[in-house]
Motif scaffolding. Structure first.
Motif, PDB file in Angstrom:
ATOM      1  N   ARG A 126      16.979  19.698  73.149  1.00 12.66           N
ATOM      2  CA  ARG A 126      16.942  18.287  73.980  1.00 12.66           C
ATOM      3  C   ARG A 126      15.945  17.629  72.325  1.00 12.66           C
ATOM      4  NH1 ARG A 126      14.350  19.740  78.998  1.00 12.66           N
ATOM      5  NH2 ARG A 126      14.737  22.081  78.198  1.00 12.66           N
TER       6      ARG A 126
ATOM      7  N   ARG B   9      30.432  17.144  83.223  1.00 14.78           N
ATOM      8  CA  ARG B   9      29.839  18.116  81.958  1.00 14.78           C
ATOM      9  C   ARG B   9      31.078  17.960  81.312  1.00 14.78           C
ATOM     10  NH1 ARG B   9      28.677  22.244  80.342  1.00 14.78           N
ATOM     11  NH2 ARG B   9      27.901  23.752  82.486  1.00 14.78           N
TER      12      ARG B   9
ATOM     13  N   PHE C 116      17.333  26.180  75.105  1.00 10.81           N
ATOM     14  CA  PHE C 116      17.467  24.697  75.884  1.00 10.81           C
ATOM     15  C   PHE C 116      16.310  23.728  75.216  1.00 10.81           C
ATOM     16  CE2 PHE C 116      17.535  22.553  80.239  1.00 10.81           C
ATOM     17  CZ  PHE C 116      18.384  21.567  79.927  1.00 10.81           C
TER      18      PHE C 116
ATOM     19  N   THR D 114      26.413  15.225  89.030  1.00 14.38           N
ATOM     20  CA  THR D 114      26.824  15.618  88.158  1.00 14.38           C
ATOM     21  C   THR D 114      27.604  15.767  86.633  1.00 14.38           C
ATOM     22  OG1 THR D 114      27.625  18.131  88.161  1.00 14.38           O
ATOM     23  CG2 THR D 114      24.710  17.786  88.308  1.00 14.38           C
TER      24      THR D 114
ATOM     25  N   VAL E  69      21.595  19.126  81.997  1.00 19.02           N
ATOM     26  CA  VAL E  69      20.952  20.490  82.839  1.00 19.02           C
ATOM     27  C   VAL E  69      21.586  21.509  82.412  1.00 19.02           C
ATOM     28  CG1 VAL E  69      21.694  20.628  85.091  1.00 19.02           C
ATOM     29  CG2 VAL E  69      21.692  18.421  84.301  1.00 19.02           C
ATOM     30  N   SER E  70      22.672  21.252  81.195  1.00 16.46           N
ATOM     31  CA  SER E  70      22.754  22.650  80.643  1.00 16.46           C
ATOM     32  C   SER E  70      23.777  22.570  79.413  1.00 16.46           C
ATOM     33  CB  SER E  70      23.443  23.811  81.282  1.00 16.46           C
ATOM     34  OG  SER E  70      24.469  23.064  81.396  1.00 16.46           O
TER      35      SER E  70
ATOM     36  N   ASP F  28      20.236  26.645  79.921  1.00 13.37           N
ATOM     37  CA  ASP F  28      19.256  25.715  80.771  1.00 13.37           C
ATOM     38  C   ASP F  28      18.359  26.402  80.366  1.00 13.37           C
ATOM     39  OD1 ASP F  28      19.727  27.909  82.540  1.00 13.37           O
ATOM     40  OD2 ASP F  28      21.359  27.135  83.286  1.00 13.37           O
ATOM     41  N   GLU F  29      16.971  25.929  81.944  1.00 13.99           N
ATOM     42  CA  GLU F  29      15.903  26.205  81.873  1.00 13.99           C
ATOM     43  C   GLU F  29      15.868  27.484  81.809  1.00 13.99           C
ATOM     44  OE1 GLU F  29      13.535  24.353  81.115  1.00 13.99           O
ATOM     45  OE2 GLU F  29      14.257  22.223  82.097  1.00 13.99           O
ATOM     46  N   GLU F  30      16.852  27.999  82.931  1.00 14.12           N
ATOM     47  CA  GLU F  30      16.186  29.695  82.945  1.00 14.12           C
ATOM     48  C   GLU F  30      17.332  30.567  82.338  1.00 14.12           C
ATOM     49  OE1 GLU F  30      15.052  30.868  85.139  1.00 14.12           O
ATOM     50  OE2 GLU F  30      14.532  28.340  86.254  1.00 14.12           O
TER      51      GLU F  30
ATOM     52  N   GLU G 154      26.245  19.321  80.154  1.00 15.33           N
ATOM     53  CA  GLU G 154      26.323  18.676  81.665  1.00 15.33           C
ATOM     54  C   GLU G 154      24.488  17.878  82.094  1.00 15.33           C
ATOM     55  OE1 GLU G 154      25.668  21.181  86.046  1.00 15.33           O
ATOM     56  OE2 GLU G 154      25.419  22.444  84.741  1.00 15.33           O
TER      57      GLU G 154
ATOM     58  N   PRO H  75      15.272  29.623  77.055  1.00 14.61           N
ATOM     59  CA  PRO H  75      15.133  28.103  78.017  1.00 14.61           C
ATOM     60  C   PRO H  75      15.075  27.539  76.287  1.00 14.61           C
ATOM     61  CG  PRO H  75      14.148  30.045  78.634  1.00 14.61           C
ATOM     62  CD  PRO H  75      15.371  30.890  78.499  1.00 14.61           C
TER      63      PRO H  75
END
Length: 456
Positions: free
Chosen positions: A187, A105, A183, A103, A160-161, A175-177, A200, A180
């Motif tokens: 995108r 950042r 996030f 990854t 990713v974040s 991020d996905e959690e 990230e 969300p």
């Protein structure tokens, strides 16, 4: 100036605060597109997330327009404003790579040149743009089309974040959690939802590639476009390539007597095993005689920066774009009428393939909705002399009018002009209403409105 004064702002900010009374002001207010000439009330040269939070708060509390500037490449000039606040992130360009997790950042003002320099040391990369001076932030927030997209997906597919300063001045890790919905919107949804202070990305093993530009005669342009259409449909996904109309610059690999003439190009990037690159590009050489080429193995950052010299700061810019499901014979005929009229060496037309990995993401999985499109076309009018604005803008508009009937209704938000605001809904297709809901949640007052704006 309102509830908070410039002195209050200076007390809260680590970076430089520049006003029209300061000697640095003329330089601080410049953006990439010289057609944009605006005079903000203050430019905050942010050096950390706290500075961004202060700039956002200052604009909100004083009811001022807020522009967030990353790489400053926004063609409509969204990185500046009149009588408002510019949060200039160009002092935040750090990139930290984690080679174990694969990854990286990147801070909100980093360019793809910054990013590639950091990741290449580890033999890693992610999908960036075509010009290395482009900002990581702007490109990613709009989707992120580049050389590696067929194999790795869009830039936003590799996100990713992100750290985001929202309209209320809060810094969120998304991020996905965590958050969300935000996030999802980042995108592809542009700069509508906050100021992103870091991104990230997931990385893939890409160090050296095999590629470069191949120039063909204009008389072969139809054959090149038709062959490209067929080749790229099922080519190995390690192959990124796009056709372009381009005036030949004075480069040593181009015959001197052909400098200044228009050609059709294919710019290729084979990201598979380098020793397979020559064979991967052979089908292009079999279409028609190649007039000149600069093709071979090279570091990926070298290809990503190969055209930087053609787009220096200070050009006049006017662009138009559409997504294309099929590059039909009728669309090709329209390109053959207008592409050869490319006015100057800086201007160009690119037809980017966005199939492969881009198609494996559902249209509602991110804000970038056009997962059924096979190509993203950009008519990038760029020229040095403002005296040519009327004529060259007309070339872009006429070209667009000729190709639009053979394209999808919407286009890539990163390629939209300042007169494309009425296309926002179609640019997001089925995702628009959901984006409005996220906007209402995180920016109900539309503080972040200097963009291709999704009104709450």
């Amino acid at each position: 100036m309102g509830k908070l004064t410039i002195d209050h702002l200076r007390e809260r900010v680590r970076g430089e605060v520049v006003t029209p009374q300061d000697g640095a002001y003329e330089e601080a207010r410049k953006v990439h597109n010289a057609m944009i000439d605006r005079r903000p009330a203050v430019v905050v040269r942010c050096v950390n997330a706290g500075d961004v939070m202060a700039a956002v708060g200052f604009a909100r509390e004083n009811d001022l327009d807020l522009a967030v500037r990353g790489g400053a490449h926004s063609v409509p000039g969204f990185g500046t404003c009149d009588e408002g606040v510019v949060a200039d992130l160009s002092g935040m360009r750090g990139v930290r790579v984690d080679p174990v997790r694969r990854t990286a950042r990147a801070e909100g003002g980093a360019t793809w040149g910054d990013f590639n320099a950091a990741t290449h040391a580890f033999g890693l990369a992610t999908t960036g743009g075509i010009i290395s001076t482009t900002g990581v932030g702007g490109l990613t927030l709009g989707g992120g089309i580049g050389y590696l997209a067929r194999g790795l997906g869009l830039s936003c597919d590799n996100l990713v974040s992100a750290d985001v300063v929202t309209a209320d001045g809060e810094l969120l890790l998304v991020d996905e959690e965590q958050h969300p919905d935000l996030f999802w919107a980042l995108r592809g949804g542009g700069g509508n939802f906050g100021a992103v202070t870091s991104f990230e990305f997931g990385l893939a093993p890409v160090r050296d590639v095999y590629g470069g530009p191949m120039l063909f005669e204009l008389k072969d342009a139809g054959a090149v476009l038709r062959a490209f259409r067929e080749l790229i449909a099922d080519a190995p996904e390690q192959l990124g390539a796009f056709p372009a109309f381009q005036i030949a610059p004075p480069l040593p690999f181009i015959p001197q007597d052909r400098h200044g003439e228009p050609f059709i190009l294919v710019v290729a990037c084979w990201a598979g095993p380098v020793d397979e690159g020559e064979a991967a590009l052979r089908p292009f050489h079999e279409i028609a005689p190649v007039v000149a080429e600069h093709v071979g193995p090279m570091p990926y950052p070298a290809l990503n920066s190969a055209f930087d010299a053609l787009v220096p700061p200070g050009l006049q810019h006017y662009w138009k774009a559409n997504f294309v499901t099929e590059l039909t014979d009728e669309a090709i005929e329209a390109h053959l009428r207008y592409g050869p009229r490319v006015p100057v060496v800086n201007s160009t037309v690119h037809i980017y393939p966005i199939n492969g990995a881009c198609h494996r993401v559902a249209p509602d999985a991110t804000a970038f909705a056009y997962r059924d499109a096979s190509f993203a076309t950009v008519i990038a009018g760029m020229w040095p002399d403002a005296a040519d604005n009327e004529a060259n803008t007309a070339w872009v508009r006429d070209y667009y009018a000729a190709t639009a009937p053979h394209s999808q209704e919407g286009g890539y938000v990163n390629f939209m002009a300042d007169d494309d605001q009425d296309r926002i809904r179609v640019n997001y297709k089925g995702n628009y209403d959901r984006l409005v809901e996220v906007k209402r949640r995180y920016d109900p007052g539309n503080l972040f409105h200097l963009n291709q704006n999704i009104a709450p």
